[in-house]
Motif scaffolding. Structure first.
Motif, PDB file in Angstrom:
ATOM      1  N   GLU A   1       0.444   4.037  -2.752  1.00 41.08           N
ATOM      2  CA  GLU A   1       0.146   5.420  -2.372  1.00 41.08           C
ATOM      3  C   GLU A   1       1.154   6.380  -3.013  1.00 41.08           C
ATOM      4  O   GLU A   1       0.765   7.400  -3.593  1.00 41.08           O
ATOM      5  CB  GLU A   1       0.180   5.563  -0.854  1.00 41.08           C
ATOM      6  CG  GLU A   1      -0.458   6.845  -0.364  1.00 41.08           C
ATOM      7  CD  GLU A   1      -0.545   6.876   1.157  1.00 41.08           C
ATOM      8  OE1 GLU A   1      -1.519   7.454   1.662  1.00 41.08           O
ATOM      9  OE2 GLU A   1       0.347   6.333   1.816  1.00 41.08           O
TER      10      GLU A   1
ATOM     11  N   TYR B   1      -9.938   0.084   2.132  1.00 49.10           N
ATOM     12  CA  TYR B   1      -9.066   0.208   0.956  1.00 49.10           C
ATOM     13  C   TYR B   1      -9.092  -0.994   0.012  1.00 49.10           C
ATOM     14  O   TYR B   1      -8.684  -0.885  -1.130  1.00 49.10           O
ATOM     15  CB  TYR B   1      -7.618   0.438   1.406  1.00 49.10           C
ATOM     16  CG  TYR B   1      -7.386   1.796   2.021  1.00 49.10           C
ATOM     17  CD1 TYR B   1      -7.423   2.953   1.230  1.00 49.10           C
ATOM     18  CD2 TYR B   1      -7.138   1.929   3.380  1.00 49.10           C
ATOM     19  CE1 TYR B   1      -7.213   4.206   1.803  1.00 49.10           C
ATOM     20  CE2 TYR B   1      -6.931   3.185   3.951  1.00 49.10           C
ATOM     21  CZ  TYR B   1      -6.962   4.314   3.153  1.00 49.10           C
ATOM     22  OH  TYR B   1      -6.754   5.541   3.708  1.00 49.10           O
ATOM     23  N   HIS B   2      -9.506  -2.147   0.522  1.00 49.86           N
ATOM     24  CA  HIS B   2      -9.363  -3.354  -0.304  1.00 49.86           C
ATOM     25  C   HIS B   2     -10.647  -4.162  -0.372  1.00 49.86           C
ATOM     26  O   HIS B   2     -10.613  -5.388  -0.469  1.00 49.86           O
ATOM     27  CB  HIS B   2      -8.245  -4.238   0.264  1.00 49.86           C
ATOM     28  CG  HIS B   2      -6.911  -3.565   0.356  1.00 49.86           C
ATOM     29  ND1 HIS B   2      -6.069  -3.456  -0.718  1.00 49.86           N
ATOM     30  CD2 HIS B   2      -6.281  -2.958   1.391  1.00 49.86           C
ATOM     31  CE1 HIS B   2      -4.965  -2.815  -0.345  1.00 49.86           C
ATOM     32  NE2 HIS B   2      -5.083  -2.494   0.930  1.00 49.86           N
TER      33      HIS B   2
ATOM     34  N   SER C   1      -4.877  -9.019   1.629  1.00 47.58           N
ATOM     35  CA  SER C   1      -5.591  -7.849   2.144  1.00 47.58           C
ATOM     36  C   SER C   1      -7.099  -7.919   1.938  1.00 47.58           C
ATOM     37  O   SER C   1      -7.799  -6.985   2.305  1.00 47.58           O
ATOM     38  CB  SER C   1      -5.018  -6.582   1.506  1.00 47.58           C
ATOM     39  OG  SER C   1      -4.880  -6.753   0.122  1.00 47.58           O
TER      40      SER C   1
ATOM     41  N   ASP D   1       0.813  -1.214   0.000  1.00 43.80           N
ATOM     42  CA  ASP D   1       0.000   0.000   0.000  1.00 43.80           C
ATOM     43  C   ASP D   1       0.853   1.273   0.000  1.00 43.80           C
ATOM     44  O   ASP D   1       0.460   2.273  -0.604  1.00 43.80           O
ATOM     45  CB  ASP D   1      -0.951   0.000   1.202  1.00 43.80           C
ATOM     46  CG  ASP D   1      -2.073  -1.018   1.027  1.00 43.80           C
ATOM     47  OD1 ASP D   1      -2.033  -1.741   0.018  1.00 43.80           O
ATOM     48  OD2 ASP D   1      -2.960  -1.088   1.898  1.00 43.80           O
TER      49      ASP D   1
ATOM     50  N   PHE E   1      -6.299   5.743  -2.617  1.00 46.06           N
ATOM     51  CA  PHE E   1      -5.244   6.310  -1.760  1.00 46.06           C
ATOM     52  C   PHE E   1      -5.059   7.799  -2.009  1.00 46.06           C
ATOM     53  O   PHE E   1      -4.598   8.534  -1.137  1.00 46.06           O
ATOM     54  CB  PHE E   1      -3.916   5.573  -1.987  1.00 46.06           C
ATOM     55  CG  PHE E   1      -3.927   4.164  -1.484  1.00 46.06           C
ATOM     56  CD1 PHE E   1      -4.119   3.897  -0.135  1.00 46.06           C
ATOM     57  CD2 PHE E   1      -3.764   3.098  -2.352  1.00 46.06           C
ATOM     58  CE1 PHE E   1      -4.144   2.593   0.341  1.00 46.06           C
ATOM     59  CE2 PHE E   1      -3.783   1.793  -1.880  1.00 46.06           C
ATOM     60  CZ  PHE E   1      -3.982   1.539  -0.540  1.00 46.06           C
TER      61      PHE E   1
END
Lengths: 431, 609
Positions: A249, A281-282, A291, A245, A257
């Motif tokens: 990002e 986020y996932h 994740s 991540d 992100f």
């Protein structure tokens, strides 16, 4: 009485190595109570432990030589075995009594005690006077003058002394010796926990992960062993997720992100925080990735309710209402859909409203609240007018519906709906 | 609202001498290191020190600069350094580092460590091991008793609780005895001492030994009765959420050494203000013991009265105005300021506490205390764990009652707890177990849910038999048995008017009489433990009642020193004040620290380096 934030402790907190002065204003309470003291400076010696130089020992008098006592002695340790020899600590210091007047307590070097019997007697006497300071002082001497094996063996039957010793080793951070002690006593769970605790000192995440891995085989109870295994697995995954991540990002290519920059690293966060993070986020990832929320849920055997609460909170935060909808929608074998939830729909509505869900979304769940009173109360609270209206219709309560007409906006759809119902001849109103 | 004291209530002794005594001792010790010196003060000694001495006092005795101990290298140009610290190994190790660093740099200075309230041999061993024994002179500042208010004296030793009850280290026993001895020397002689708990017994013995050793002048006693109580006799009370004003302020804003910091949400400005909370604050003094639900009404009435007083100005002539300004205005302004602060604090607390969550929390606590609807309590707790509500706010009381759960429920809640707050909390659980707050059940044991259901269905006798059958419950249901025997939980079907409290239960909205205070009430009433045999058995004994062969003085008899070993809560103090008003006693609370549920749980945390 009041002091502004700028002074005193805040000043301390902000000043690094610099000297300071806080204002001299005395508080009123102090001022008011100032009177001339009638007592000289050191009337009350804090302790008779002066230890003038080197290791010393203080002797307390036996009761016989004392002045008249006004309060009786109470038995403080009924379980303590009394030494049978009649060989008391004070008898070791014969001839010391005269010094009593000069010093509060006579000081004698501990080095006089050389035989094991004397040492143990000393320890038992120390325990008998209930002064932890004295007990620890004797233990420090015994630690220096006895082999570990002998000391550990003797401590096993002396619980009070043993606890003092453990505390002393903990405070002076003598981890290795403490582990040996636990091992010698067969206290395997304490040994395991102490070793596990060491992970807190390791700041490098890879080293910490490896250390946790080594902890899995420690003699924990089966239940705790499972938790430690989870701890290791979790950190292992966090390291992988974090690396991926962070790259995503900084790469600037992944939209989520960019839109919601990460506030902190996920390393060393609790499992549920990690699940929330992954739901955030996932969410859409397939079960194959580390994740993916589904994978985390399965790996760590997360309870259904817990999973729902976390996923709901994460998706609601993102205002991903269709995900919320899908979360609660289940399909039966005929292909009909219906809403199902392991947590109460009122709680679902609560979480949604805290995330500023629109009325259209909210009313879906408020409408599913079984308890009529609660449903109406929630619908009113969240302004889900149609739910209120249809509930009153179902109750065939014309009066309540009339009353509610005054609460909705003039000329609104809700008002029209109410009028339509009120003029519907097919409804058999109960009032 | 302010309850008028009974006419025959005795007067409290004056504790200001204690401050003066401590200050003079400190000055004496500072003078033992003549000349200019820098003073390093342990962080948690700052507030207590501030209560008895100020900077100018220290400066007068040649303290040049003051520093807070921060466990970092020091930058000081003085050639004399003085350290005022608690007897902790970690701090002494830091002092050793400082001294050794100076030595390595070829600097030669004079060092003095003043331990307070006493030094420990283990600390001196550190000096010896680090090769600086002899380079550093050590002394003791016997600062035991800090009067926080006219009826509260604090030892400011929060670590007493953990050291004694969790670690089993008796290092503070003598300290407790010395504190009591100091008090006795000034305000005694005592004629009666009651107590319960292992530590209480040992403190009593330590005190008695010290009395024997020292001189005792014949004097008129100001305080005649003493009650010693261990914190582990009653864990339930400090784990409850507080709803009396002072307790609530402590739970929310954390009162530190009698002082609280109100943030911008209270002051309605961008500044925070520190306020001393004690009986000198006239507004606070009237609301501190009140149930929170009464406070707002009282404050608004007060505000109206104040307005009326201000309005008197209208129509005054010059002379009257002059008198008004010089005599009344200052007082009114002071009151105005305090009033707006407490109104601000109440509003802020109201916002936090009238939320649905808090109401549910209280309901859950009450159910736990009554032992009913345990299933609902479990799901409430579970839901809070799932939502990661801070574990300090998560009904700490529930931890205690985890004990009465089915092993299956217990395991599931523990697993969820670790998932939400981190596996590190395995260490917390181990500590709670060690402390006796949490008793893990063996498989095959029974559950409280079952008991409470059965209890409703069958009469007491049968329920008793059932309970016996499941032996494990004997251990943890002691609370239930105690609660029944001492009627700690009033019948819930009766209305409880919180404005006119009828018993000490008002401090918990009428739901529970604190066990600690109930014991005190019972023992005072019976003049001993006679008739309480079953209660003391359930509390694991260690009770005592001793009388001196003195002629007791009736007034001093009714001034009762209650010494809490391991800390007490503001709610308990409020309850004792209530009891005092009802029975014509005056209570003085002597505690090792002021505690509450959050501090109690924090003392059990080990998930940090």
């Amino acid at each position: 009485m009041m002091k502004s934030k700028a002074d005193e402790e805040d000043y301390w907190n902000s000043s690094k190595f610099k000297a300071f002065t806080f204002d001299d204003e005395d508080d009123e309470f102090t001022k008011k109570q100032e009177v001339e003291p009638q007592l000289p400076h050191r009337v009350f010696p804090a302790s008779c432990f002066l230890f003038p130089a080197g290791i010393s020992w203080s002797v307390r008098e036996t009761a016989s030589s004392l002045r008249e006592q006004s309060f009786p002695k109470i038995d403080t340790t009924p379980s303590l075995p009394k030494n049978s020899s009649g060989y008391s600590l004070s008898s070791l210091f014969k001839g010391k009594e005269g010094e009593r007047e000069m010093m509060d307590c006579a000081a004698v070097s501990l080095e006089k005690f050389r035989s094991l019997q004397e040492k143990l007697l000393l320890l038992d006497e120390a325990v008998g006077v209930h002064d932890g300071n004295v007990i620890t002082a004797v233990l420090i001497y015994l630690k220096k003058s006895l082999s570990k094996e002998v000391l550990f063996r003797e401590l096993e039957s002396r619980q009070t002394a043993l606890r003092h010793f453990i505390h002393y080793l903990t405070e002076s951070k003598e981890q290795r010796l403490l582990l040996e002690l636990y091992r010698a006593l067969g206290r395997t769970e304490d040994e395991a926990l102490l070793q596990y605790k060491e992970h807190l000192r390791i700041t490098d995440e890879n080293k910490r992960r490896d250390f946790l891995k080594s902890c899995v085989s420690l003699p924990f109870s089966p239940e705790d062993a499972g938790h430690v295994q989870d701890h290791y697995t979790l950190l292992e995954r966090q390291i992988i997720i974090e690396a991926t991540d962070r790259q995503a990002e900084t790469g600037g290519k992944v939209e989520i992100f960019q839109k919601f920059p990460r506030r902190a690293s996920i390393l060393n966060m609790p499992l549920i925080t990690t699940l929330y993070y992954c739901c955030f986020y996932h969410y859409a990832e397939t079960e194959g990735t580390y994740s993916s929320p589904a994978n985390i849920r399965q790996t760590f055997r997360i309870a259904e309710k817990q999973y729902f609460v976390t996923a709901l909170a994460a998706r609601a935060k993102l205002k991903a209402w269709h995900d919320v909808d899908a979360l609660f929608t289940s399909r039966n074998w005929l292909g009909f859909t219906r809403k199902k939830s392991p947590l109460s729909f009122s709680r679902v509505a609560d979480i949604l409203s805290k995330n500023n869900a629109p009325v259209q979304v909210l009313q879906e769940y408020v409408g599913l609240v079984d308890d009529v009173e609660l449903r109406v109360a929630l619908a009113q609270k969240y302004k889900c007018h149609f739910i209120v209206i249809s509930t009153y219709r179902d109750l065939k309560d014309r009066q309540l519906l009339l009353g509610y007409r005054g609460k909705v906006e003039r000329g609104s759809e809700e008002e029209r709906k109410i009028d339509e119902l009120l003029s519907n001849p097919q409804i058999r109103w109960k009032n | 609202m302010a309850h008028s004291a009974r006419r025959d209530s005795p007067e409290l002794p004056d504790f200001s001498v204690l401050k003066r005594l401590a200050r003079d001792q400190l000055i004496y010790l500072l003078e033992q290191l003549p000349g200019k010196k820098d003073l390093f003060i342990e962080a948690d000694l700052m507030s207590p020190l501030d209560r008895i001495a100020n900077v100018s006092t220290l400066k007068q005795h040649e303290v040049d600069k003051l520093y807070k101990v921060e466990y970092k290298p020091v930058v000081s140009t003085s050639d004399q350094l003085c350290f005022l610290i608690r007897p902790r190994i970690q701090t002494v190790k830091w002092v050793c580092d400082v001294v050794n660093a100076d030595k390595a740099a070829g600097k030669f200075k004079r060092y003095k460590i003043i331990f307070t309230p006493q030094k420990f041999y283990a600390c001196e061993t550190v000096l010896e091991e680090q090769g600086i024994f002899g380079d550093v002179s050590t002394d003791e500042w016997a600062f035991y008793l800090l009067p926080l208010d006219e009826d509260i004296i604090n030892l400011e030793l929060p670590e007493f609780f953990r050291d004694n009850f969790l670690e089993g280290d008796q290092r503070w026993v003598r300290t407790g005895g010395s504190a009591l001895h100091l008090f006795h020397s000034i305000y005694g002689p005592f004629s009666k001492v009651y107590g319960i708990g292992r530590c209480s017994k040992m403190v009593y013995e330590s005190w008695r030994e010290q009395v024997k050793e020292g001189e005792q002048k014949a004097r008129q006693a100001e305080v005649g009765t003493v009650f010693l109580i261990d914190r582990d006799v009653d864990f339930v009370t400090p784990l409850c959420s507080q709803v009396v004003y002072e307790g609530l302020v402590d739970d929310i804003f954390r009162i530190k050494c009698g002082c609280v910091e109100f943030g911008p949400d209270v002051t309605s400005s961008d500044k925070s203000i520190k306020v001393m909370l004690n009986s000198q604050d006239k507004v606070f003094n009237e609301i501190r013991n009140e149930h929170f639900s009464n406070v707002f009404g009282f404050l608004s009435q007060k505000a109206r009265n104040l307005q009326t007083a201000y309005d008197k100005r209208r129509g005054m002539d010059i002379k009257q105005m002059k008198t008004f300004v010089s005599e009344e205005l200052k007082g009114l302004k002071q009151e105005h300021r305090l009033l707006s602060l407490h109104i601000g604090a109440s509003e802020s607390m109201m916002k936090k506490k009238t939320k649905q969550d808090f109401q549910e929390l209280l309901k859950t606590e009450h159910s736990l205390l009554e032992g009913f609807e345990i299933r609902e309590c479990i799901s409430f707790i579970e839901e809070h764990i799932n939502r990661q509500v801070s574990y300090l706010k998560l009904c700490p009381l529930s931890l205690y009652f985890f004990t009465g759960l089915l092993p299956k429920d217990y395991r599931s809640l523990k697993a969820q707890y670790l998932q939400s707050y981190g596996v590190d909390h395995l260490l917390t659980f181990a500590n709670l177990k060690q402390l006796g707050l949490l008793v893990e059940q063996q498989p095959g044991e029974t559950l409280t849910v079952m008991e409470s259901k059965m209890g409703k269905l069958v009469n007491d006798k049968t329920a008793g038999k059932l309970t016996d059958a499941f032996s494990s419950l004997a251990k943890k249901s002691n609370f239930r048995a105690l609660s029944r025997r001492l009627s700690l939980v009033p019948k819930s079907d009766e209305e409880y008017d919180l404005r006119v409290p009828r018993d000490m239960a008002y401090i918990f909205s009428g739901a529970y009489i604190p066990l600690s205070c109930k014991l005190i009430e019972q023992v005072l009433e019976r003049d001993g433990w006679t008739g309480l045999e079953e209660v003391t058995r359930l509390l694991n004994g260690h009770e005592f009642a001793v009388t001196a062969d003195l002629r007791p003085q009736s007034d001093a008899q009714r001034i009762i020193l209650v010494m809490f070993l391991g800390g007490c809560t503001f709610s308990e103090i409020s309850a004792l004040r209530f009891l005092g008003r009802e029975r014509g006693y005056k209570f003085i609370v002597l505690t090792t620290a002021i505690t509450n549920s959050a501090r109690l749980i924090e003392a059990m945390l080990d998930n940090h380096v």
